[in-house]
Enzyme design. Structure first.
Site, mmCIF file in Angstrom:
data_model
loop_
_atom_site.group_PDB
_atom_site.id
_atom_site.type_symbol
_atom_site.label_atom_id
_atom_site.label_comp_id
_atom_site.label_asym_id
_atom_site.label_seq_id
_atom_site.Cartn_x
_atom_site.Cartn_y
_atom_site.Cartn_z
ATOM 1 N NE ARG A 172 -105.194 -37.464 41.094
ATOM 2 C CZ ARG A 172 -105.295 -38.091 39.911
ATOM 3 N NH1 ARG A 172 -106.152 -39.091 39.751
ATOM 4 N NH2 ARG A 172 -104.536 -37.713 38.916
ATOM 5 N NE ARG A 219 -99.598 -32.112 42.369
ATOM 6 C CZ ARG A 219 -99.433 -32.950 41.346
ATOM 7 N NH1 ARG A 219 -98.260 -33.199 40.858
ATOM 8 N NH2 ARG A 219 -100.480 -33.518 40.835
ATOM 9 N NE ARG A 259 -101.954 -41.822 38.153
ATOM 10 C CZ ARG A 259 -101.633 -40.562 37.926
ATOM 11 N NH1 ARG A 259 -100.964 -40.238 36.830
ATOM 12 N NH2 ARG A 259 -101.971 -39.615 38.765
ATOM 13 N NE ARG A 286 -104.373 -41.205 34.162
ATOM 14 C CZ ARG A 286 -103.894 -40.163 34.827
ATOM 15 N NH1 ARG A 286 -103.079 -39.317 34.227
ATOM 16 N NH2 ARG A 286 -104.248 -39.948 36.068
ATOM 17 C CE LYS A 312 -100.196 -32.065 35.976
ATOM 18 N NZ LYS A 312 -101.605 -32.516 36.011
HETATM 19 P P1 AP5 Z 1 -102.158 -37.142 31.269
HETATM 20 O O1 AP5 Z 1 -101.166 -36.602 30.305
HETATM 21 O O2 AP5 Z 1 -101.841 -38.411 31.987
HETATM 22 O O3 AP5 Z 1 -102.601 -35.982 32.296
HETATM 23 P P2 AP5 Z 1 -101.868 -35.337 33.525
HETATM 24 O O4 AP5 Z 1 -102.190 -33.896 33.537
HETATM 25 O O5 AP5 Z 1 -100.416 -35.718 33.539
HETATM 26 O O6 AP5 Z 1 -102.672 -36.032 34.691
HETATM 27 P P3 AP5 Z 1 -102.229 -36.685 36.049
HETATM 28 O O7 AP5 Z 1 -103.441 -37.356 36.607
HETATM 29 O O8 AP5 Z 1 -100.991 -37.542 35.888
HETATM 30 O O9 AP5 Z 1 -101.864 -35.431 36.889
HETATM 31 P P4 AP5 Z 1 -101.790 -35.297 38.392
HETATM 32 O O10 AP5 Z 1 -101.165 -33.963 38.527
HETATM 33 O O11 AP5 Z 1 -103.052 -35.501 39.123
HETATM 34 O O12 AP5 Z 1 -100.893 -36.561 38.835
HETATM 35 P P5 AP5 Z 1 -99.341 -36.787 39.102
HETATM 36 O O13 AP5 Z 1 -98.977 -38.073 38.533
HETATM 37 O O14 AP5 Z 1 -98.529 -35.579 38.761
HETATM 38 O O15 AP5 Z 1 -103.542 -37.317 30.483
HETATM 39 C C1 AP5 Z 1 -104.701 -37.805 31.147
HETATM 40 C C2 AP5 Z 1 -105.540 -38.653 30.180
HETATM 41 O O16 AP5 Z 1 -106.020 -37.808 29.126
HETATM 42 C C3 AP5 Z 1 -104.744 -39.771 29.475
HETATM 43 O O17 AP5 Z 1 -105.613 -40.870 29.315
HETATM 44 C C4 AP5 Z 1 -104.363 -39.159 28.116
HETATM 45 O O18 AP5 Z 1 -104.199 -40.153 27.121
HETATM 46 C C5 AP5 Z 1 -105.580 -38.279 27.840
HETATM 47 N N1 AP5 Z 1 -105.258 -37.079 27.054
HETATM 48 C C6 AP5 Z 1 -104.162 -36.283 27.167
HETATM 49 N N2 AP5 Z 1 -104.232 -35.266 26.280
HETATM 50 C C7 AP5 Z 1 -105.418 -35.419 25.621
HETATM 51 C C8 AP5 Z 1 -106.068 -34.675 24.582
HETATM 52 N N3 AP5 Z 1 -105.527 -33.557 24.046
HETATM 53 N N4 AP5 Z 1 -107.279 -35.107 24.146
HETATM 54 C C9 AP5 Z 1 -107.838 -36.242 24.687
HETATM 55 N N5 AP5 Z 1 -107.270 -36.988 25.649
HETATM 56 C C10 AP5 Z 1 -106.071 -36.571 26.125
HETATM 57 O O19 AP5 Z 1 -99.313 -36.865 40.715
HETATM 58 C C11 AP5 Z 1 -99.937 -37.952 41.379
HETATM 59 C C12 AP5 Z 1 -99.834 -37.746 42.882
HETATM 60 O O20 AP5 Z 1 -98.448 -37.676 43.286
HETATM 61 C C13 AP5 Z 1 -100.457 -36.466 43.444
HETATM 62 O O21 AP5 Z 1 -101.854 -36.594 43.631
HETATM 63 C C14 AP5 Z 1 -99.686 -36.310 44.765
HETATM 64 O O22 AP5 Z 1 -100.167 -37.214 45.727
HETATM 65 C C15 AP5 Z 1 -98.283 -36.747 44.376
HETATM 66 N N6 AP5 Z 1 -97.425 -35.649 43.921
HETATM 67 C C16 AP5 Z 1 -96.854 -35.509 42.693
HETATM 68 N N7 AP5 Z 1 -96.121 -34.380 42.644
HETATM 69 C C17 AP5 Z 1 -96.219 -33.804 43.856
HETATM 70 C C18 AP5 Z 1 -95.695 -32.595 44.421
HETATM 71 N N8 AP5 Z 1 -94.909 -31.766 43.709
HETATM 72 N N9 AP5 Z 1 -96.025 -32.294 45.696
HETATM 73 C C19 AP5 Z 1 -96.799 -33.098 46.431
HETATM 74 N N10 AP5 Z 1 -97.330 -34.257 45.955
HETATM 75 C C20 AP5 Z 1 -97.047 -34.606 44.685
#
Ligand code: AP5
Length: 215
Positions: free
Chosen positions: A170, A87, A159, A126, A13
């Site tokens: 997660r 979410r 992270r 990552r 994402k």
């Molecule tokens: P990356 O692009 O970082 O993936 P992502 O989907 O953004 O993954 P996240 O782990 O950041 O998502 P998440 O939803 O768990 O965490 P968030 O930060 O939003 O890519 C991942 C890896 O794959 C990287 O190494 C990248 O290089 C690689 N990659 C990408 N594309 C690729 C491809 N095509 N081929 C190969 N490799 C590839 O949230 C974190 C925490 O915040 C949550 O757990 C929660 O506690 C809190 N939070 C955030 N938003 C909310 C909300 N709205 N409500 C409540 N809690 C929230």
């Protein structure tokens, strides 16, 4: 152009939202990045959110809704790519209300679909930049210099919530609390499915082709 991307942890994402936002010339609003910055700075929100984020649980809806409402209200948010919000269905309904009130409804919700084995591979390899939040992967998209961000020279980090047991938790939280948004946006006629496997460029072009007729 007001878009949001739904997908499990590691679906790409953040990686794709940065590219889409650049191509569209709109802000990328990533609640995970904003929360990690708030935690690092020790703000009131950071203090309240810290334990949830580190455990891999969702931060309570009321905190997240209030936080995003004040961000979306800023003048630069006529268009945006939302990454990580909403979410839950409660958050989605609150977002609908905010955007309806402003007369700026969502144009599409993109569901980025990636098999679970690939998610685990992506998250365990990552590395992220603590300054600009860019994501790298040790195998598929390494930095030019080991462990150093290409863009700003910061030392890359693992992270806190990418520890294997937290990643599994997660994924459970995603299935239990977030995946129902797929049906929510399908019913609203906003859902666009995109397969998230292949190179980052391939996924970007697939995503662009899927939303182009809505631009
Ligand atoms: P990356 O692009 O970082 O993936 P992502 O989907 O953004 O993954 P996240 O782990 O950041 O998502 P998440 O939803 O768990 O965490 P968030 O930060 O939003 O890519 C991942 C890896 O794959 C990287 O190494 C990248 O290089 C690689 N990659 C990408 N594309 C690729 C491809 N095509 N081929 C190969 N490799 C590839 O949230 C974190 C925490 O915040 C949550 O757990 C929660 O506690 C809190 N939070 C955030 N938003 C909310 C909300 N709205 N409500 C409540 N809690 C929230």
């Amino acid at each position: 152009m007001r878009l949001q991307i739904i997908g499990p942890p590691g679906a790409g994402k953040g990686t794709q939202a940065v590219r889409l936002a650049e191509r569209l010339g709109v802000p990328h609003l990533a609640t995970g990045n904003l929360l990690r910055a708030a935690i690092a700075e020790g703000t009131e929100l950071g203090l309240q959110a810290r334990e949830f984020v580190e455990r891999g649980d969702l931060v309570p809806d009321d905190l997240m809704i209030a936080f995003i409402a004040q961000r979306i209200d800023r003048p630069d948010c006529n268009g945006f790519v939302l990454d990580g919000f909403p979410r839950t269905v409660v958050q989605a309904k609150a977002l609908d209300d905010m955007l309806e009130e402003a007369g700026r409804p969502l144009v599409a919700a993109i569901h980025l679909d990636v098999p679970e084995g690939e998610l685990l591979r992506r998250l365990t390899g990552r590395r992220t930049c603590p300054t600009c939040h860019r994501s790298y992967h040790l195998e598929s998209s390494p930095p030019d210099v080991d462990e150093v961000c290409d863009d700003d020279g910061s030392r890359l980090e693992i992270r806190a919530d990418d520890e294997p047991d937290t990643v599994k938790h997660r994924l459970v939280v995603y299935r239990a609390e977030t995946s129902e948004l797929i049906g929510y946006y399908e019913d609203a006629g906003l859902l666009v499915h995109v397969l998230g496997v292949g190179s980052v460029d391939e996924v970007h072009e697939r995503m662009w082709a899927a939303i182009e007729d809505r631009l």
